[in-house]
Design a protein around this motif. Structure first.
Motif, short mmCIF file in Angstrom:
data_model
loop_
_atom_site.label_atom_id
_atom_site.label_comp_id
_atom_site.label_asym_id
_atom_site.label_seq_id
_atom_site.Cartn_x
_atom_site.Cartn_y
_atom_site.Cartn_z
N ARG A 53 0.74 -1.29 -0.14
CA ARG A 53 0.09 -0.09 -0.04
C ARG A 53 0.92 1.45 0.11
N GLU A 54 1.69 1.35 0.82
CA GLU A 54 2.91 2.46 0.84
C GLU A 54 3.54 2.75 -0.49
N ARG A 55 3.83 1.46 -0.95
CA ARG A 55 4.45 1.87 -2.59
C ARG A 55 3.54 2.14 -3.36
N PHE A 56 2.39 1.77 -3.53
CA PHE A 56 1.37 2.22 -4.24
C PHE A 56 1.24 3.75 -4.18
N ASN A 57 0.98 4.22 -2.73
CA ASN A 57 0.56 5.41 -2.64
C ASN A 57 1.83 6.40 -3.00
N GLU A 58 3.00 5.85 -2.83
CA GLU A 58 4.17 6.88 -3.16
C GLU A 58 4.51 6.82 -4.72
N GLY A 59 3.66 6.14 -5.59
CA GLY A 59 3.92 6.47 -7.02
C GLY A 59 4.51 5.12 -7.92
N GLU A 60 4.75 4.17 -6.99
CA GLU A 60 5.56 2.89 -7.53
C GLU A 60 4.55 2.15 -8.64
N ALA A 61 5.22 1.80 -9.69
CA ALA A 61 4.47 1.14 -10.95
C ALA A 61 3.40 0.19 -10.26
N PRO A 62 2.19 0.33 -10.91
CA PRO A 62 1.11 -0.43 -10.18
C PRO A 62 1.37 -1.94 -10.48
N ALA A 63 2.03 -2.36 -11.57
CA ALA A 63 2.09 -3.53 -12.28
C ALA A 63 3.12 -4.41 -11.14
N ASP A 64 3.93 -3.87 -10.60
CA ASP A 64 5.06 -4.36 -9.60
C ASP A 64 4.32 -4.69 -8.27
N VAL A 65 3.43 -3.78 -7.93
CA VAL A 65 2.64 -3.85 -6.64
C VAL A 65 1.60 -4.84 -6.88
N LEU A 66 0.97 -5.00 -8.18
CA LEU A 66 -0.07 -5.92 -8.35
C LEU A 66 0.63 -7.33 -8.30
N GLN A 67 1.86 -7.54 -8.87
CA GLN A 67 2.52 -8.81 -8.96
C GLN A 67 2.79 -9.10 -7.74
N GLN A 68 3.40 -8.49 -6.59
CA GLN A 68 3.53 -8.90 -5.28
C GLN A 68 2.21 -9.16 -4.58
N LEU A 69 1.10 -8.47 -4.64
CA LEU A 69 -0.15 -8.97 -4.17
C LEU A 69 -0.58 -10.32 -4.59
N ALA A 70 -0.38 -10.63 -6.13
CA ALA A 70 -0.78 -11.85 -6.51
C ALA A 70 0.02 -13.00 -5.84
N SER A 71 1.29 -12.72 -5.43
CA SER A 71 1.91 -13.70 -4.85
C SER A 71 1.46 -13.85 -3.33
N LEU A 72 0.93 -13.09 -2.87
CA LEU A 72 0.27 -12.97 -1.38
C LEU A 72 -0.99 -13.99 -1.33
N ALA A 73 -1.93 -14.10 -2.44
CA ALA A 73 -3.11 -14.63 -2.62
C ALA A 73 -3.03 -16.04 -1.91
N ALA A 74 -2.13 -16.80 -2.17
CA ALA A 74 -2.19 -18.12 -1.67
C ALA A 74 -2.06 -18.22 -0.06
N ARG A 75 -1.48 -17.14 0.09
CA ARG A 75 -0.81 -17.42 1.73
C ARG A 75 -2.08 -16.68 2.80
N ASP A 76 -3.03 -16.12 1.91
CA ASP A 76 -4.20 -15.81 3.11
C ASP A 76 -5.36 -16.27 2.93
N ALA A 77 -5.46 -17.42 2.35
CA ALA A 77 -6.55 -18.20 2.03
C ALA A 77 -7.31 -18.64 3.39
N HIS A 78 -6.63 -18.64 4.41
CA HIS A 78 -6.90 -19.02 5.69
C HIS A 78 -7.48 -18.12 6.62
#
Length: 552
Positions: A217-242
């Motif tokens: 969230r901080e990276r996105f708010n600071e203007g980092e490329a959305p594609a890079d943030v989305l890529q990391q969010l995708a990697s988190l998806a399997a870890r929060d299923a529970h």
């Protein structure tokens, strides 16, 4: 009434209370470093503990000794010595020129750099800019300003303390001020019985997951490329299923990134962000983005699927709005429009007020009669009645709903399973509307819970007179229909309610009035409420106000 804090070490007691709470409930999740910190903190001298907490709760991580003046601590330089030994605080750290300028006053800057006119008389920002090219290296405070007898401290485990605060609150937006505001009586919180399962984080991985999510969230708010943030969010998806609570936070951030990409008219990227997101509204936005990207067939195919099982009234409304456009673009035959339920219309032509004011206030004053008062309530009154009647269900201590004493409402309030997890409790509350016991129940809660923070009750609006008028004039059936709709989609349906309500106490009746000034039009959530009320014979009107001098 605000209370006076008589204990000068209130902040230390609060901090120790957090450590005790964490030790009791999260001991199995703490890292060795965190466990060691909790143990060492209790072994420090009182003055050192107090000074450390003062530093933790202040802004930034750099502090001049001359600015650390606390009567209850005494000699802060002596109190800092044990903290230096533990390396929790560093003495005379290397700092940059920019950090130095944050610490020094303008006369001190002139002395440290032996400035002469005209630079000496320049603004501080101009002095910094003039010196920046020459002084590029960090150095100790004593080297920057050798003439000063002051010393500089840097707190070195702020990150650890922030993480402990995260474990306690389950978020980063609540901070140590919660304790002070509660102690002063600014906020009062419902006392909930916490079970051993009432924890925001179930595993150490959950804590680390939240921290990574916060960084995204901080990276996105600071203007980092959305594609890079989305890529990391995708990697988190399997870890929060529970953990649905963490998953919903990740989905919300992904939805917000999709909104940003849509605003930037990056249609392919926006579509992929929405399409991979389960946050409410994402599916409809994905269809809309396909339409904007000139892919009507793909948009229409997905719209037909969505219409078979809309996720909410809000989505259904958006889908029905898109369908005729897409059918027209694709050359499909026109379908008859669904009939729209209309509210009673009130047209007012009034002279403009002498002073600037809200149109709702003008209409309220115009319609008010001695025997038929009008109140400006918007979303407050009916939500408050719901909150009062359903207080036991809303604040039921179930796992994952409450895990610290400063909750304004259940942590899962906007989750899809909020109502299902408490269905029998809500049904018991609403059953009182059938038995006639609801009035006594609402009055009892109103008296016993006065001022306690609730996600539904607006204490600043509700008073004895308004409450009694509402209980007397609004039929139980209308309240039940309203509350049932709130429970269908709390996030969307708690707003959009009419601006005004008028009571006829002698006749025990009422009407709700949505006010629209010149050029204003109904919003989507207002249209949904108006249609619902009209379908269930709940008296609702839309008042259209025009100013007399605006007529041709």
């Amino acid at each position: 009434m605000l209370r006076v804090l008589e204990n000068p070490l209130y902040y230390l007691d609060n901090f120790q209370g957090v450590l005790n709470w964490i030790s009791e409930r999260y001991a199995d999740l703490l890292s060795p470093e965190e466990t060691r910190f909790v143990k060492q903190f209790t072994q420090l001298p009182l003055a050192s503990r107090a000074l450390f907490v003062r530093l933790v709760m202040r802004k930034g991580c750099l502090f001049r000794a001359s600015k650390l003046n606390y009567e209850e601590i005494g000699d802060t330089r002596a109190a800092a010595l044990p903290l230096l030994e533990l390396k929790w605080v560093a003495l005379d750290p290397a700092i940059s020129l920019d950090e130095l300028f944050e610490l020094l006053l303008k006369p001190e800057i002139s002395q440290a750099f032996q400035l002469v006119t005209p630079l000496k008389a320049a603004r501080k920002a101009e002095q910094l800019e003039a010196l920046r090219e020459e002084y590029t290296q960090e150095q100790a405070f004593s080297a920057w300003h050798p003439a000063s007898d002051d010393v500089l401290y840097r707190i070195d485990n702020q990150d650890l303390c922030d993480r402990l605060r995260l474990i306690y609150f389950g978020n980063y937006h609540q901070d140590w001020s919660e304790f002070v505001l509660s102690d002063l009586g600014v906020y009062q919180y419902e006392k909930v019985e916490f079970s051993s399962q009432s924890r925001g984080f179930g595993t150490r991985q959950d804590i680390e997951h939240y921290e990574v999510l916060h960084q995204c969230r901080e990276r996105f708010n600071e203007g980092e490329a959305p594609a890079d943030v989305l890529q990391q969010l995708a990697s988190l998806a399997a870890r929060d299923a529970h953990n649905p609570w963490l998953a919903s936070r990740r989905e919300k951030l992904q939805f917000q990134i999709g909104q940003h990409l849509e605003k930037c008219q990056d249609w392919p990227a926006a579509y992929h962000a929405y399409a991979a997101c389960r946050y409410p509204g994402a599916r409809a936005r994905a269809i809309r983005v396909l339409e904007k990207d000139a892919q009507p067939q793909a948009a229409y195919d997905r719209l037909i699927i969505a219409l078979q099982a809309p996720e909410s009234e809000a989505e259904h409304q958006l889908l029905l709005r898109m369908a005729p456009r897409l059918r027209r673009t694709l050359g499909h035959p026109k379908q008859p429009a669904e009939p729209v339920t209309q509210a009673v219309r009130i047209d007012l032509l009034l002279p403009p007020p002498q002073q600037a004011c809200y149109v709702e206030g003008v209409v309220q004053q115009h319609l008010t009669q001695d025997d038929a008062p009008v109140y400006y309530v918007e979303n407050t009154l009916l939500n408050s009645l719901f909150g009062l009647l359903c207080w036991p269900a809303i604040f039921k201590a179930i796992p994952g709903a409450f895990f610290h004493p400063f909750h304004r409402g259940p942590a899962d309030l906007h989750s899809a399973d909020f109502y299902p997890r408490r269905a029998s409790d809500f049904q018991a509350c609403l059953a009182q509307l059938d038995s006639g016991a609801y009035q006594a129940a609402i009055r009892t809660t109103y008296a016993s819970k006065a001022g306690i923070v609730s996600p539904f009750v607006s204490w600043e609006v509700l008073d004895d007179g308004l409450l009694e008028l509402a209980l007397s004039c609004i039929p139980a059936l209308h309240l039940k229909k309203t509350f049932e709709r709130l429970l269908l989609d709390i996030k969307s349906n708690r707003s959009g309610l009419p601006d005004l309500i008028q009571f006829w106490p002698a006749e025990r009746r009422y009407r709700m009035i949505e006010v629209k000034g010149p050029g204003d039009r109904l919003q989507d959530n207002q249209q949904r409420w108006i249609a619902y009320c009209a379908r269930h014979a709940m008296p609702i009107s839309v008042c259209y106000l025009q100013w007399q001098d605006a007529q041709p």
